[in-house]
Write a protein that holds these residues in place. Sequence first.
Motif, mmCIF file in Angstrom:
data_model
loop_
_atom_site.group_PDB
_atom_site.id
_atom_site.type_symbol
_atom_site.label_atom_id
_atom_site.label_comp_id
_atom_site.label_asym_id
_atom_site.label_seq_id
_atom_site.Cartn_x
_atom_site.Cartn_y
_atom_site.Cartn_z
ATOM 1 N N ALA A 1 0.974 -1.181 -0.020
ATOM 2 C CA ALA A 1 0.075 -0.034 0.083
ATOM 3 C C ALA A 1 0.762 1.291 0.056
ATOM 4 N N ASN A 2 0.706 2.142 -1.005
ATOM 5 C CA ASN A 2 1.428 3.286 -1.161
ATOM 6 C C ASN A 2 0.754 4.322 -0.991
ATOM 7 N N ASN A 3 -0.546 4.346 -0.445
ATOM 8 C CA ASN A 3 -1.419 5.438 -0.192
ATOM 9 C C ASN A 3 -2.232 5.089 0.917
ATOM 10 N N ASN A 4 -2.754 6.484 1.113
ATOM 11 C CA ASN A 4 -3.857 6.352 2.397
ATOM 12 C C ASN A 4 -5.363 6.510 2.053
ATOM 13 N N LEU A 5 -5.598 5.879 0.846
ATOM 14 C CA LEU A 5 -6.818 6.146 0.319
ATOM 15 C C LEU A 5 -7.973 5.520 0.831
ATOM 16 N N ASP A 6 -7.669 4.398 1.687
ATOM 17 C CA ASP A 6 -8.798 3.936 2.558
ATOM 18 C C ASP A 6 -9.738 3.308 1.567
ATOM 19 N N LEU A 7 -9.521 2.502 0.642
ATOM 20 C CA LEU A 7 -10.194 1.938 -0.276
ATOM 21 C C LEU A 7 -11.016 0.698 0.611
ATOM 22 N N PRO A 8 -12.224 0.354 -0.003
ATOM 23 C CA PRO A 8 -12.689 -0.879 0.682
ATOM 24 C C PRO A 8 -12.090 -1.996 0.044
ATOM 25 N N ARG A 9 -12.273 -3.256 0.841
ATOM 26 C CA ARG A 9 -11.871 -4.384 0.286
ATOM 27 C C ARG A 9 -12.052 -4.834 -1.025
ATOM 28 N N ASP A 10 -13.322 -4.656 -1.357
ATOM 29 C CA ASP A 10 -13.679 -5.027 -2.920
ATOM 30 C C ASP A 10 -12.938 -4.253 -4.014
ATOM 31 N N ALA A 11 -13.133 -2.921 -3.243
ATOM 32 C CA ALA A 11 -12.208 -1.771 -4.355
ATOM 33 C C ALA A 11 -10.671 -2.153 -4.628
ATOM 34 N N TYR B 1 -15.796 -2.687 -20.164
ATOM 35 C CA TYR B 1 -16.804 -2.559 -18.980
ATOM 36 C C TYR B 1 -17.378 -3.921 -18.759
ATOM 37 N N LYS B 2 -18.087 -3.949 -20.098
ATOM 38 C CA LYS B 2 -19.056 -5.273 -20.259
ATOM 39 C C LYS B 2 -18.358 -6.389 -19.800
ATOM 40 N N ALA B 3 -16.920 -6.534 -20.600
ATOM 41 C CA ALA B 3 -16.280 -7.857 -20.353
ATOM 42 C C ALA B 3 -16.045 -7.882 -18.964
ATOM 43 N N LEU B 4 -15.614 -6.838 -18.246
ATOM 44 C CA LEU B 4 -14.917 -6.853 -16.716
ATOM 45 C C LEU B 4 -16.236 -7.203 -16.098
ATOM 46 N N LEU B 5 -17.551 -6.576 -16.125
ATOM 47 C CA LEU B 5 -18.562 -7.087 -15.364
ATOM 48 C C LEU B 5 -19.024 -8.461 -15.688
ATOM 49 N N GLU B 6 -18.756 -9.212 -16.999
ATOM 50 C CA GLU B 6 -19.338 -10.563 -17.008
ATOM 51 C C GLU B 6 -18.395 -11.555 -16.583
ATOM 52 N N ASP B 7 -17.078 -11.116 -16.424
ATOM 53 C CA ASP B 7 -15.921 -11.988 -16.200
ATOM 54 C C ASP B 7 -15.835 -11.830 -14.746
ATOM 55 N N TYR B 8 -15.945 -10.749 -13.816
ATOM 56 C CA TYR B 8 -15.581 -10.677 -12.638
ATOM 57 C C TYR B 8 -16.785 -10.213 -11.816
ATOM 58 N N GLY B 9 -17.803 -9.616 -12.376
ATOM 59 C CA GLY B 9 -18.974 -9.153 -11.456
ATOM 60 C C GLY B 9 -19.533 -9.837 -10.444
ATOM 61 N N ASN B 10 -19.466 -11.121 -10.353
ATOM 62 C CA ASN B 10 -19.874 -11.763 -9.088
ATOM 63 C C ASN B 10 -19.181 -11.872 -8.083
ATOM 64 N N GLN B 11 -17.739 -12.148 -8.436
ATOM 65 C CA GLN B 11 -16.773 -11.560 -7.276
ATOM 66 C C GLN B 11 -16.352 -10.494 -6.966
ATOM 67 N N LEU B 12 -16.848 -9.385 -7.598
ATOM 68 C CA LEU B 12 -16.513 -8.138 -7.139
ATOM 69 C C LEU B 12 -17.776 -7.111 -6.795
ATOM 70 N N GLY B 13 -19.016 -7.884 -6.281
ATOM 71 C CA GLY B 13 -19.903 -7.183 -5.800
ATOM 72 C C GLY B 13 -21.050 -6.736 -6.621
ATOM 73 N N LYS B 14 -21.005 -7.244 -8.123
ATOM 74 C CA LYS B 14 -21.929 -7.193 -9.281
ATOM 75 C C LYS B 14 -21.909 -5.760 -9.656
ATOM 76 N N ARG B 15 -22.963 -5.174 -10.391
ATOM 77 C CA ARG B 15 -23.004 -3.984 -11.220
ATOM 78 C C ARG B 15 -22.750 -2.786 -10.020
ATOM 79 N N ILE B 16 -23.746 -2.819 -9.231
ATOM 80 C CA ILE B 16 -23.843 -1.717 -8.423
ATOM 81 C C ILE B 16 -22.423 -1.375 -7.304
ATOM 82 N N LYS C 1 -15.614 4.279 -9.922
ATOM 83 C CA LYS C 1 -15.720 5.668 -9.776
ATOM 84 C C LYS C 1 -14.731 6.145 -8.585
ATOM 85 N N LEU C 2 -14.431 5.305 -7.736
ATOM 86 C CA LEU C 2 -13.202 5.267 -6.662
ATOM 87 C C LEU C 2 -11.922 5.396 -7.353
ATOM 88 N N LEU C 3 -11.756 4.171 -8.144
ATOM 89 C CA LEU C 3 -10.357 4.149 -8.572
ATOM 90 C C LEU C 3 -10.137 5.331 -9.841
#
Length: 232
Positions: free
Chosen positions: A81-91, A142-157, A164-166
């Motif tokens: 970690a090179n920053n103090n951005l305090d990102l949530p774990r899924d981010a 974005y569509k490919a990212l959502l399809e491939d990793y959406g379930n693992q990363l909290g789905k669309r919302i 947006k955070l990133l």
Amino acid sequence: MSSIAEDAATLIAELLSRKYLARSHPRVKKALSDAELFAAIEQRLAQVGLRWVDNVYADHVSLTLLPAPLATVLGEAGLNANNNLDLPRDAVALLVVVWALIILPKRERQASRVEPDAPQNDMFAGSKPLPSARSVSPTISYKALLEDYGNQLGKRIRLDANLKLLERHGFIVRSQDDIKEGPLLDVLLDYDVLAPRILDGALSDVLALEQAAQAAAPAQPDDAAAPTNLNA
């Protein structure tokens, strides 16, 4: 105040206010080519627990915490970690996925001096100058990212919120459906630390699954020569 001290103070102030600057910025170019100025910058930064961070594969430079203040302020973190951005774990998980999809192929293209549209039989690629990050950095759909990793990363919302955070913190740049490398993606995350964890970890998982499948398979008679059923 001497000219070197003034130049160092001005560049540090600009980096602190903007978070990053392009390597093509006149003050950055001067700092990278003037050893005395760069030493003055490093000395000033160290006095307040900061250090300069850049690499030849990135188009921008930034500042980060020195290791001792980093450990004191942020504690142990899983990806240097090179920053103090305090990102949530899924981010953070999304950040690692995006980093792997963009930076790993980009570094391979840069190391081989190959542009995306270069012919595969280019015999003199190794003698060419290092391609800029912008010219060889891949784009994620974005569509490919959502399809491939959406379930693992909290789905669309959650995926939309974390993207947006990133983007806000400079890790990515979005243009409609396209997700591109941001100015800090290849600067604040340490390639030498993160790449082996991803590459070796992924390979270890694949081997473990293969060994588990072999152990679970019923034993075949020695004289059996039945072909493997790939559709099973």
